[in-house]
Write a protein that holds these residues in place. Sequence first.
Motif, PDB file in Angstrom:
ATOM      1  N   ALA A  89     -16.508 -49.233   9.343  1.00 61.59           N
ATOM      2  CA  ALA A  89     -17.757 -50.002   9.406  1.00 61.59           C
ATOM      3  C   ALA A  89     -18.263 -50.016  10.846  1.00 61.59           C
ATOM      4  O   ALA A  89     -17.504 -50.323  11.761  1.00 61.59           O
ATOM      5  CB  ALA A  89     -17.537 -51.423   8.913  1.00 61.59           C
ATOM      6  N   PRO A 102     -26.156 -52.216   9.309  1.00 61.20           N
ATOM      7  CA  PRO A 102     -24.704 -52.050   9.214  1.00 61.20           C
ATOM      8  C   PRO A 102     -24.354 -51.004   8.154  1.00 61.20           C
ATOM      9  O   PRO A 102     -24.892 -51.031   7.046  1.00 61.20           O
ATOM     10  CB  PRO A 102     -24.209 -53.439   8.799  1.00 61.20           C
ATOM     11  CG  PRO A 102     -25.309 -54.376   9.186  1.00 61.20           C
ATOM     12  CD  PRO A 102     -26.575 -53.592   9.037  1.00 61.20           C
ATOM     13  N   ILE A 103     -23.459 -50.089   8.500  1.00 61.57           N
ATOM     14  CA  ILE A 103     -23.049 -49.021   7.582  1.00 61.57           C
ATOM     15  C   ILE A 103     -21.536 -49.014   7.439  1.00 61.57           C
ATOM     16  O   ILE A 103     -20.814 -49.547   8.293  1.00 61.57           O
ATOM     17  CB  ILE A 103     -23.566 -47.638   8.036  1.00 61.57           C
ATOM     18  CG1 ILE A 103     -23.096 -47.305   9.460  1.00 61.57           C
ATOM     19  CG2 ILE A 103     -25.077 -47.569   7.927  1.00 61.57           C
ATOM     20  CD1 ILE A 103     -23.474 -45.922   9.935  1.00 61.57           C
ATOM     21  N   GLU A 104     -21.077 -48.404   6.359  1.00 56.74           N
ATOM     22  CA  GLU A 104     -19.643 -48.313   6.098  1.00 56.74           C
ATOM     23  C   GLU A 104     -19.272 -46.904   5.662  1.00 56.74           C
ATOM     24  O   GLU A 104     -20.130 -46.106   5.296  1.00 56.74           O
ATOM     25  CB  GLU A 104     -19.232 -49.316   5.025  1.00 56.74           C
ATOM     26  CG  GLU A 104     -19.855 -49.052   3.670  1.00 56.74           C
ATOM     27  CD  GLU A 104     -19.510 -50.107   2.628  1.00 56.74           C
ATOM     28  OE1 GLU A 104     -18.767 -51.053   2.931  1.00 56.74           O
ATOM     29  OE2 GLU A 104     -19.994 -49.967   1.495  1.00 56.74           O
ATOM     30  N   HIS A 105     -17.963 -46.642   5.712  1.00 58.88           N
ATOM     31  CA  HIS A 105     -17.411 -45.367   5.246  1.00 58.88           C
ATOM     32  C   HIS A 105     -18.110 -44.164   5.892  1.00 58.88           C
ATOM     33  O   HIS A 105     -18.578 -43.257   5.212  1.00 58.88           O
ATOM     34  CB  HIS A 105     -17.447 -45.282   3.722  1.00 58.88           C
ATOM     35  CG  HIS A 105     -16.599 -46.343   3.091  1.00 58.88           C
ATOM     36  ND1 HIS A 105     -16.854 -46.824   1.846  1.00 58.88           N
ATOM     37  CD2 HIS A 105     -15.515 -47.017   3.531  1.00 58.88           C
ATOM     38  CE1 HIS A 105     -15.955 -47.745   1.544  1.00 58.88           C
ATOM     39  NE2 HIS A 105     -15.133 -47.881   2.561  1.00 58.88           N
ATOM     40  N   SER A 154     -22.761 -41.693   5.366  1.00 57.76           N
ATOM     41  CA  SER A 154     -22.477 -43.124   5.434  1.00 57.76           C
ATOM     42  C   SER A 154     -23.260 -43.847   4.350  1.00 57.76           C
ATOM     43  O   SER A 154     -24.200 -43.308   3.780  1.00 57.76           O
ATOM     44  CB  SER A 154     -22.862 -43.688   6.800  1.00 57.76           C
ATOM     45  OG  SER A 154     -24.257 -43.564   7.013  1.00 57.76           O
ATOM     46  N   ALA A 200     -25.183 -47.655   3.634  1.00 59.61           N
ATOM     47  CA  ALA A 200     -25.628 -48.936   4.191  1.00 59.61           C
ATOM     48  C   ALA A 200     -24.957 -50.061   3.417  1.00 59.61           C
ATOM     49  O   ALA A 200     -24.898 -50.024   2.186  1.00 59.61           O
ATOM     50  CB  ALA A 200     -27.148 -49.061   4.108  1.00 59.61           C
ATOM     51  N   VAL A 201     -24.438 -51.041   4.141  1.00 62.58           N
ATOM     52  CA  VAL A 201     -23.764 -52.170   3.505  1.00 62.58           C
ATOM     53  C   VAL A 201     -24.710 -52.907   2.561  1.00 62.58           C
ATOM     54  O   VAL A 201     -24.301 -53.378   1.503  1.00 62.58           O
ATOM     55  CB  VAL A 201     -23.168 -53.116   4.569  1.00 62.58           C
ATOM     56  CG1 VAL A 201     -22.597 -54.374   3.947  1.00 62.58           C
ATOM     57  CG2 VAL A 201     -22.095 -52.392   5.377  1.00 62.58           C
ATOM     58  N   ASN A 202     -25.998 -52.956   2.914  1.00 61.97           N
ATOM     59  CA  ASN A 202     -26.971 -53.640   2.050  1.00 61.97           C
ATOM     60  C   ASN A 202     -27.443 -52.763   0.885  1.00 61.97           C
ATOM     61  O   ASN A 202     -28.282 -53.176   0.094  1.00 61.97           O
ATOM     62  CB  ASN A 202     -28.167 -54.146   2.855  1.00 61.97           C
ATOM     63  CG  ASN A 202     -29.036 -53.023   3.414  1.00 61.97           C
ATOM     64  OD1 ASN A 202     -28.848 -51.842   3.108  1.00 61.97           O
ATOM     65  ND2 ASN A 202     -29.988 -53.385   4.253  1.00 61.97           N
ATOM     66  N   ARG A 224     -27.470 -40.758   4.365  1.00 65.43           N
ATOM     67  CA  ARG A 224     -27.169 -41.975   3.610  1.00 65.43           C
ATOM     68  C   ARG A 224     -26.846 -41.703   2.149  1.00 65.43           C
ATOM     69  O   ARG A 224     -27.508 -40.911   1.485  1.00 65.43           O
ATOM     70  CB  ARG A 224     -28.343 -42.954   3.684  1.00 65.43           C
ATOM     71  CG  ARG A 224     -28.537 -43.569   5.046  1.00 65.43           C
ATOM     72  CD  ARG A 224     -27.484 -44.640   5.323  1.00 65.43           C
ATOM     73  NE  ARG A 224     -27.467 -45.048   6.709  1.00 65.43           N
ATOM     74  CZ  ARG A 224     -28.227 -45.979   7.245  1.00 65.43           C
ATOM     75  NH1 ARG A 224     -29.105 -46.607   6.512  1.00 65.43           N
ATOM     76  NH2 ARG A 224     -28.115 -46.272   8.528  1.00 65.43           N
ATOM     77  N   ARG A 265     -23.651 -46.850  -2.118  1.00 64.43           N
ATOM     78  CA  ARG A 265     -22.340 -47.402  -1.769  1.00 64.43           C
ATOM     79  C   ARG A 265     -21.216 -46.810  -2.610  1.00 64.43           C
ATOM     80  O   ARG A 265     -20.148 -46.477  -2.090  1.00 64.43           O
ATOM     81  CB  ARG A 265     -22.347 -48.922  -1.872  1.00 64.43           C
ATOM     82  CG  ARG A 265     -23.174 -49.537  -0.743  1.00 64.43           C
ATOM     83  CD  ARG A 265     -23.040 -51.010  -0.686  1.00 64.43           C
ATOM     84  NE  ARG A 265     -21.779 -51.362  -0.022  1.00 64.43           N
ATOM     85  CZ  ARG A 265     -21.328 -52.601   0.085  1.00 64.43           C
ATOM     86  NH1 ARG A 265     -22.018 -53.600  -0.425  1.00 64.43           N
ATOM     87  NH2 ARG A 265     -20.192 -52.842   0.689  1.00 64.43           N
ATOM     88  N   ASP A 269     -18.041 -44.736  -1.203  1.00 61.13           N
ATOM     89  CA  ASP A 269     -16.635 -45.030  -1.506  1.00 61.13           C
ATOM     90  C   ASP A 269     -15.910 -43.750  -1.908  1.00 61.13           C
ATOM     91  O   ASP A 269     -14.797 -43.477  -1.454  1.00 61.13           O
ATOM     92  CB  ASP A 269     -16.523 -46.050  -2.643  1.00 61.13           C
ATOM     93  CG  ASP A 269     -17.005 -47.443  -2.256  1.00 61.13           C
ATOM     94  OD1 ASP A 269     -17.177 -47.729  -1.046  1.00 61.13           O
ATOM     95  OD2 ASP A 269     -17.221 -48.254  -3.180  1.00 61.13           O
TER      96      ASP A 269
END
Length: 184
Positions: free
Chosen positions: A115, A123-126, A141, A143-145, A161, A164, A168
């Motif tokens: 993250a 904010p981004i994850e993975h 990546s 976006a967390v949102n 992008r 989510r 994963d």
Amino acid sequence: MARSSSGFVAGLTAAALAVVGFFAYQASASAPDSLAPPKSEKSPSAASSHSPKDKPDTTAVPAQSGTGERVVYSVGDDRVWLVSEDGTTERTFKVTPSTVDPPVGKYVVTSRSAAVPGSDGVPIEHVVRFASVDNIAIGFSAAVNGSMAKPDQAKKTGGIREKRADGDAMWEFATIDKRIVVVQ
């Protein structure tokens, strides 16, 4: 009486022709492309209309992407394939490209971050990084949102992008040194 029987025969003939036409259409729609006649040039209006049989198979891994276990990213189609060792597609999904595309070629995953803030402040994850163009890190990546907004074209960014759930799957699949193949 002869008049009514001729009408009856005409009705049966029309019905038979309709059935034959229907079956001919079904047969042509399901015939392999190798049996189809050569395609002719289409007019611009004909090229823009797509029937279900004209849509490409999005699960088919691009032929020019090599063999074995790999991530394939098509910059032309904005699509990713996670490909198993035997060449089957484990998952495929659409992505929102960054403003800077990686050149067509072969790469490996060079770094990952669970993250971080994205270059756009989201904010981004993975984050799975695999290339650099003019000192701009290129990677996948989510976006967390959950947003997948197109990036500001005035900024040079390298974040490709994903949704989510796709992020994963990428995170689990694309570990350090995993092959990434970028195709047109």
